[in-house]
Structures are given as structure tokens and as C-alpha cells.
Scaffold this motif. Sequence first.
Motif, short mmCIF file in Angstrom:
data_model
loop_
_atom_site.label_atom_id
_atom_site.label_comp_id
_atom_site.label_asym_id
_atom_site.label_seq_id
_atom_site.Cartn_x
_atom_site.Cartn_y
_atom_site.Cartn_z
N GLU A 118 0.84 -1.19 0.00
CA GLU A 118 0.00 0.00 0.00
C GLU A 118 0.87 1.23 0.00
OE1 GLU A 118 -2.99 0.52 2.96
OE2 GLU A 118 -4.02 -1.31 2.41
N VAL A 119 0.50 2.20 -0.82
CA VAL A 119 1.22 3.48 -0.90
C VAL A 119 0.20 4.60 -0.73
CG1 VAL A 119 3.01 2.51 -2.39
CG2 VAL A 119 1.03 3.62 -3.43
N PRO A 120 0.63 5.75 -0.22
CA PRO A 120 -0.32 6.84 0.02
C PRO A 120 -0.81 7.52 -1.26
CG PRO A 120 1.87 7.48 0.72
CD PRO A 120 1.95 6.04 0.33
N ASP A 121 0.01 7.55 -2.31
CA ASP A 121 -0.36 8.25 -3.54
C ASP A 121 0.15 7.44 -4.72
OD1 ASP A 121 -0.49 9.93 -5.80
OD2 ASP A 121 -0.20 11.73 -4.59
N LEU A 122 -0.73 6.66 -5.32
CA LEU A 122 -0.34 5.73 -6.38
C LEU A 122 0.18 6.45 -7.62
CD1 LEU A 122 -0.03 2.83 -7.32
CD2 LEU A 122 -2.47 2.85 -7.93
N GLN A 180 4.77 7.52 -11.14
CA GLN A 180 5.63 8.48 -11.82
C GLN A 180 7.08 8.34 -11.34
OE1 GLN A 180 4.76 10.51 -14.48
NE2 GLN A 180 6.98 10.55 -14.60
N ALA A 181 7.27 8.21 -10.04
CA ALA A 181 8.62 8.04 -9.49
C ALA A 181 9.27 6.76 -10.02
CB ALA A 181 8.58 8.02 -7.96
N LEU A 182 8.50 5.69 -10.13
CA LEU A 182 9.02 4.44 -10.66
C LEU A 182 9.39 4.58 -12.14
CD1 LEU A 182 6.59 1.92 -8.91
CD2 LEU A 182 9.02 2.29 -8.40
N ARG A 183 8.51 5.22 -12.92
CA ARG A 183 8.82 5.47 -14.34
C ARG A 183 10.09 6.30 -14.47
NH1 ARG A 183 3.23 5.71 -14.91
NH2 ARG A 183 3.18 7.92 -14.43
N ARG A 211 -7.81 1.59 -6.23
CA ARG A 211 -6.89 1.84 -7.32
C ARG A 211 -5.64 0.98 -7.13
NH1 ARG A 211 -4.88 7.00 -7.85
NH2 ARG A 211 -4.85 6.74 -10.09
N TYR A 212 -5.16 0.39 -8.24
CA TYR A 212 -4.01 -0.51 -8.16
C TYR A 212 -3.24 -0.50 -9.47
CZ TYR A 212 -6.72 -3.79 -11.00
OH TYR A 212 -7.43 -4.38 -12.01
N TYR A 235 -1.25 -0.90 -4.19
CA TYR A 235 -2.59 -0.38 -3.89
C TYR A 235 -2.44 1.05 -3.41
CZ TYR A 235 -5.57 -4.64 -3.47
OH TYR A 235 -6.32 -5.77 -3.70
N GLU A 236 -3.41 1.87 -3.74
CA GLU A 236 -3.46 3.20 -3.13
C GLU A 236 -4.21 3.08 -1.82
OE1 GLU A 236 -3.60 7.32 -5.03
OE2 GLU A 236 -5.70 6.68 -4.87
N ARG A 237 -3.59 3.58 -0.76
CA ARG A 237 -4.19 3.51 0.57
C ARG A 237 -5.53 4.21 0.55
NH1 ARG A 237 0.08 4.76 3.52
NH2 ARG A 237 0.55 2.56 3.62
N MET A 238 -6.50 3.58 1.13
CA MET A 238 -7.86 4.16 1.17
C MET A 238 -8.06 4.92 2.47
SD MET A 238 -10.01 1.00 -0.46
CE MET A 238 -11.51 1.92 -0.74
#
Length: 134
Positions: A84-88, A93-96, A114-115, A131-134
Motif C-alpha cells: 500500500e502506498v499513500p499516492d499511487l 511516476q517516481a518508478l517510471r 486503485r491498483y 494499492y493506493e491507501r484508502m
Amino acid sequence: MPDISLNHLAVVVDNLNDALGFWCGALGLERAGTTQSITGEGVDVAFLNLGDSRLELIQPTADDSGVARYLARRGPGLHHFCLEVPDLDNMLQALRDSGVELINEVARERDGRRYAFVHPASASGVLLELYERM
């Protein structure tokens, strides 16, 4: 350090009912809801509570699905893990920007969640779901 946590580990199985017999029956894990059919991905899934995270059991329901091909090639076992990440969008973008190979260039959505998946070639040979943290 980024605010990232483990959401679940996913195991691909030949037979969901048999797998539930082991994980719930023999080990005593509790189900987290009912079995879901995800028609667009050709799978049935069941989540089990596992401390602060979950275990996802995945059974392919369509012979041409990615999970069915995975099962045919590798057999049952660990399929992926999910963080889980706070902002998918920012994470993708950071991974790209870092040259990471993504399976999903943009986030997908299912059941309000969102995933996106990171290709195993960029994640030490492991399929990674975010996953984007809900």
C-alpha cells in the motif's frame, strides 16, 4: 522513508475450496469476506485475515487468463505481493522516472480500489502489486 506497508500476499491455487480447507481449516485463518469472481481478470479470489495484512488465494476461471498461464508454467504457489502506498499516481511516476518497468502505466480501479502492477523484471523477479491507501 516512504509510508509503504504490506497489504497482502497472493497465492495462486488449482482449487480454491481445497486451498481454503488448508488455510482456514488446518491453519485456522479467518476469511475476510466472501469469494469474489473477477470476470475481467478470469479469476476467483478469497482473502484471509493475516494479522495486519491479508492472504489472497487466487484460482483462475478462464484458461486464457494471465493467472491460468502462470499456474500452467509454474504451478501453485506465491503469485505476487501487494504494498500500500499513500499516492499511487506519484509512486508510478517516481518508478517510471527511475526506469522501472511497469505492467500498468496508469492505475486501474476495481471495487473502489486503485491498483497497478510492477513487472517482475524490475522487482527482483517478483510480481509486485501496488494499492493506493484508502
